[in-house]
Design an enzyme around this catalytic site. Structure first.
Site, PDB file in Angstrom:
ATOM      1  N   HIS A   1       0.853  -1.187   0.000  1.00 36.35           N
ATOM      2  CA  HIS A   1       0.000   0.000   0.000  1.00 36.35           C
ATOM      3  C   HIS A   1       0.894   1.244   0.000  1.00 36.35           C
ATOM      4  CE1 HIS A   1      -3.840  -1.956   1.885  1.00 36.35           C
ATOM      5  NE2 HIS A   1      -3.340  -2.673   0.875  1.00 36.35           N
TER       6      HIS A   1
ATOM      7  N   GLU B   1       0.920   3.860   1.829  1.00 35.45           N
ATOM      8  CA  GLU B   1       1.404   4.252   3.153  1.00 35.45           C
ATOM      9  C   GLU B   1       2.572   3.385   3.606  1.00 35.45           C
ATOM     10  OE1 GLU B   1      -3.212   4.447   3.566  1.00 35.45           O
ATOM     11  OE2 GLU B   1      -1.743   3.403   2.303  1.00 35.45           O
TER      12      GLU B   1
ATOM     13  N   CYS C   1      -6.069   1.930   5.926  1.00 32.45           N
ATOM     14  CA  CYS C   1      -6.686   0.668   6.335  1.00 32.45           C
ATOM     15  C   CYS C   1      -6.092   0.230   7.684  1.00 32.45           C
ATOM     16  CB  CYS C   1      -6.444  -0.396   5.264  1.00 32.45           C
ATOM     17  SG  CYS C   1      -4.740  -1.007   5.225  1.00 32.45           S
TER      18      CYS C   1
ATOM     19  N   CYS D   1      -2.213  -0.454   7.537  1.00 35.67           N
ATOM     20  CA  CYS D   1      -1.419   0.768   7.458  1.00 35.67           C
ATOM     21  C   CYS D   1      -1.501   1.560   8.756  1.00 35.67           C
ATOM     22  CB  CYS D   1      -1.873   1.608   6.269  1.00 35.67           C
ATOM     23  SG  CYS D   1      -1.540   0.806   4.678  1.00 35.67           S
TER      24      CYS D   1
END
Length: 148
Positions: free
Chosen positions: A46, A48, A76, A79
């Site tokens: 992801h 992040e 999410c 993260c």
């Protein structure tokens, strides 16, 4: 947030979910990333997570206690957990994620009382631009799958 949006567009162009993230320290961008889950075949890639790793390398420490994360979509749970562990003091995001967000959407791990760190959260920055990019991506994805 402008640079995070540019990163999200890069993800969009690569047919990744269009999320971009940047980490700022002392007014300078020290890390930038976009989703690369499909490209890297890695569920943890992801924006992040990739930005956190790059920022840790730039700082030379896993503690990012003087940094701010800007991300185009609410983080999410995965993260958010990493953000808390890195001890980021502030997270700024664009589009909320009421179904899966962990910064106040579905739950709030960034300010969870039982954890050892809590982040300040600024939500809704350039929200409409962030949402539009996500909506357009999923609209196109659904229309492509309907024609197959």
């Amino acid at each position: 947030m402008a640079e995070a949006l540019r990163q999200a567009v890069r993800a969009y162009e690569a047919e990744e979910v269009p999320v971009g993230a940047v980490i700022v320290r002392e007014g300078l961008v020290i890390a930038r990333a976009h989703n690369q889950v499909e490209m890297l075949k890695d569920a943890t890639a992801h924006a992040e997570m990739l930005a956190l790793t790059a920022a840790e390398a730039a700082v030379g420490d896993w503690r990012l206690t003087d940094c701010t994360l800007y991300v185009t979509k609410e983080p999410c749970p995965m993260c958010a957990g990493a953000i808390v562990h890195c001890r980021l003091p502030r997270v700024v995001f664009g589009a909320p994620d009421p179904k899966g967000g962990a910064a106040g959407g579905a739950l709030n791990l960034l300010q969870f009382p039982g954890l050892n760190h809590r982040c300040d959260i600024t939500a809704g920055v350039r929200d409409e631009e962030c949402r539009t990019l996500l909506r357009q991506f999923f609209l196109e994805k659904r229309s492509r799958s309907d024609t197959v």
